[in-house]
Design a protein around this motif. Structure first.
Motif, short mmCIF file in Angstrom:
data_model
loop_
_atom_site.label_atom_id
_atom_site.label_comp_id
_atom_site.label_asym_id
_atom_site.label_seq_id
_atom_site.Cartn_x
_atom_site.Cartn_y
_atom_site.Cartn_z
N ASN A 191 0.72 -1.33 0.08
CA ASN A 191 -0.10 -0.05 0.01
C ASN A 191 1.01 1.23 0.09
O ASN A 191 1.31 1.80 1.13
CB ASN A 191 -1.05 0.02 1.12
CG ASN A 191 -1.65 1.28 1.40
OD1 ASN A 191 -1.67 1.72 2.54
ND2 ASN A 191 -2.25 1.97 0.54
N PRO A 192 1.31 1.68 -1.29
CA PRO A 192 2.23 2.71 -1.27
C PRO A 192 1.52 4.07 -0.75
O PRO A 192 0.40 4.51 -1.49
CB PRO A 192 2.47 2.90 -2.73
CG PRO A 192 1.44 2.42 -3.42
CD PRO A 192 0.93 1.36 -2.42
N THR A 193 1.99 5.03 0.02
CA THR A 193 1.39 6.02 0.60
C THR A 193 2.37 7.40 0.83
O THR A 193 3.48 7.01 1.02
CB THR A 193 0.51 5.84 1.70
OG1 THR A 193 1.24 5.47 2.96
CG2 THR A 193 -0.55 4.61 1.62
N ILE A 194 1.73 8.33 1.01
CA ILE A 194 2.46 9.84 1.50
C ILE A 194 1.38 10.11 2.73
O ILE A 194 0.25 9.98 2.48
CB ILE A 194 2.66 10.70 0.39
CG1 ILE A 194 1.31 11.12 -0.21
CG2 ILE A 194 3.84 10.03 -0.51
CD1 ILE A 194 1.57 12.35 -0.85
N SER A 195 2.12 10.85 3.65
CA SER A 195 1.50 11.33 4.79
C SER A 195 1.75 13.08 4.30
O SER A 195 2.64 13.68 4.31
CB SER A 195 2.27 11.11 6.12
OG SER A 195 1.22 11.74 7.03
N LEU A 211 -2.27 9.44 2.22
CA LEU A 211 -2.97 9.30 0.90
C LEU A 211 -2.21 8.11 0.10
O LEU A 211 -1.13 8.06 -0.09
CB LEU A 211 -2.88 10.71 0.04
CG LEU A 211 -3.45 12.00 0.82
CD1 LEU A 211 -3.11 13.03 0.05
CD2 LEU A 211 -5.11 11.67 1.13
N GLY A 212 -3.09 7.38 -0.71
CA GLY A 212 -2.62 6.30 -1.70
C GLY A 212 -2.01 7.02 -2.93
O GLY A 212 -2.36 8.09 -3.20
N LEU A 213 -0.91 6.50 -3.37
CA LEU A 213 -0.33 6.76 -4.50
C LEU A 213 -0.83 6.01 -5.77
O LEU A 213 -0.77 4.99 -5.69
CB LEU A 213 1.28 6.62 -4.47
CG LEU A 213 1.78 7.37 -3.27
CD1 LEU A 213 3.44 7.14 -3.30
CD2 LEU A 213 1.97 8.95 -3.64
N ILE A 214 -1.26 6.78 -6.91
CA ILE A 214 -1.92 6.06 -7.87
C ILE A 214 -1.09 5.96 -8.92
O ILE A 214 -0.99 5.04 -9.74
CB ILE A 214 -3.20 7.22 -8.24
CG1 ILE A 214 -4.08 7.33 -7.25
CG2 ILE A 214 -3.80 6.33 -9.29
CD1 ILE A 214 -4.66 6.08 -6.54
N LYS A 215 -0.25 6.94 -9.38
CA LYS A 215 0.75 6.76 -10.48
C LYS A 215 1.96 5.81 -10.31
O LYS A 215 2.37 5.93 -9.14
CB LYS A 215 1.28 8.39 -10.87
CG LYS A 215 0.30 9.39 -11.25
CD LYS A 215 0.86 10.72 -11.53
CE LYS A 215 -0.16 11.72 -11.88
NZ LYS A 215 0.43 12.91 -12.30
N ALA A 216 2.04 5.20 -11.35
CA ALA A 216 3.28 4.17 -11.26
C ALA A 216 4.53 4.85 -10.93
O ALA A 216 5.25 4.31 -10.07
CB ALA A 216 3.37 3.40 -12.70
N SER A 272 -1.64 -2.59 -10.46
CA SER A 272 -1.99 -1.68 -9.57
C SER A 272 -3.75 -1.48 -9.37
O SER A 272 -4.32 -1.55 -10.43
CB SER A 272 -1.39 -0.44 -9.84
OG SER A 272 -1.58 0.63 -8.96
N GLY A 273 -4.23 -1.19 -8.33
CA GLY A 273 -5.53 -0.70 -8.39
C GLY A 273 -5.71 -0.61 -6.70
O GLY A 273 -5.21 0.18 -6.14
N LYS A 274 -6.99 -0.98 -6.49
CA LYS A 274 -7.86 -0.80 -4.88
C LYS A 274 -8.17 -2.06 -4.55
O LYS A 274 -8.70 -2.96 -5.14
CB LYS A 274 -8.49 0.37 -5.10
CG LYS A 274 -8.00 1.62 -5.34
CD LYS A 274 -9.26 2.86 -5.41
CE LYS A 274 -8.58 4.05 -5.64
NZ LYS A 274 -9.44 5.25 -5.75
#
Length: 214
Positions: free
Chosen positions: A104-108, A127-132, A158-160
Motif C-alpha cells: 500500500n504505497p502512501t504519503i503522509s 494518501l494512496g499513490l496512484i501513479k506508477a 496496481s489498483g484498489k
C-alpha cells in the motif's frame, strides 16, 4: 531470526474460503485463528498470490511463531506446505536478490486549507499513490530502509482493494504489486523488513516481501 513460511491452497468448495477471498479483513480474521496464542498486534503477514484462470487460489503466510493450521475451518484448504528459514543465513551482503511484494504505497501530508500551528502531527492524512512513477519512487525509499541498493522494480499491477469490516466501516486502499531485483547492502535491515513487512494495511494482506538470491 527464524521465520515460518506457509503456502496454503484454498478450497473453493468451502463457503468460508469463498467468503474470505471476497474480503481481506475476513481472510485476516480466519488466518488469525492459527495464531491465537501469539503475542503482539501483528504476529503474521500474508499475501494472496496471483493465479492463472482455473488454478486454485494460494495464500502465503509468514510468521515468527509456529502456526496451528488445525484451528482453521474444516476443508478451508486443500493443501498446506510450510518451511522454516532464517533470512540472515540465506541472504549475503553484496548478493543480488529478486523480490516480490504487494504493498500500500502512501504519503503522509497535511490537507489543503488546514492551518497548522506548531507540530503537524495529528493534522496529517495518509494518501494512496496512484501513479506508477510515484509508487516506484516510494519503493525506492523503502528499499533504502531495507538495506537494498541499485533497486530495479517494475509495477506488475496496481489498483484498489476494499474491505467492508474494518471497525464496521468500509475501507479502500491503493495497492500495487512490485517485482524486481536489488543488491543487498545491509542483511540485518533486510531481515528485519522481511520479518515485519513494509508499508501500511498489513492486515489486508499487504507488506509481505518475498526475497530470493539470484
Amino acid at each position: 531470526m527464524t521465520l515460518h513460511l506457509a503456502k496454503l491452497t484454498l478450497n473453493l468448495q468451502s463457503s468460508e474460503a469463498r467468503r474470505d477471498l471476497a474480503d481481506p479483513y475476513d481472510m485476516h480474521r480466519t488466518l488469525n485463528r492459527a495464531f491465537a496464542g501469539s503475542d503482539g498486534l501483528s504476529p503474521f503477514l500474508w499475501r494472496l498470490e496471483d493465479c492463472r484462470p482455473g488454478d486454485l487460489p494460494v495464500i502465503l503466510v509468514q510468521s515468527k511463531d509456529a502456526p496451528n493450521w488445525q484451528q482453521l475451518p474444516e476443508r478451508w484448504s486443500v493443501d498446506q506446505a510450510q518451511r522454516v528459514w532464517e533470512p540472515e543465513k540465506v541472504i549475503l551482503p553484496g548478493q543480488w536478490v529478486r523480490f516480490r511484494v504487494l504493498v500500500n504505497p502512501t504519503i503522509s501530508t497535511v490537507p489543503k486549507g488546514v492551518e497548522v500551528q506548531g507540530s503537524a502531527r495529528g493534522y496529517r492524512k495518509r494518501l494512496g499513490l496512484i501513479k506508477a512513477e510515484d509508487q516506484l519512487s516510494w519503493f525506492q525509499r523503502q528499499g533504502q530502509r531495507l538495506g537494498l541498493h541499485r533497486v530495479s522494480a517494475t509495477v506488475v499491477r496496481s489498483g484498489k482493494v476494499r474491505s467492508s469490516k474494518k471497525k464496521g466501516h468500509p475501507m479502500t486502499v491503493v495497492i500495487t504489486l512490485l517485482e524486481g531485483q536489488a543488491l543487498v547492502a545491509d542483511v540485518a535491515a533486510l531481515a528485519r523488513g522481511i520479518g515485519t513487512g513494509i508499508g501500511h494495511a498489513r492486515m489486508l494482506g499487504l507488506g509481505l516481501i518475498s526475497v530470493a538470491p539470484l
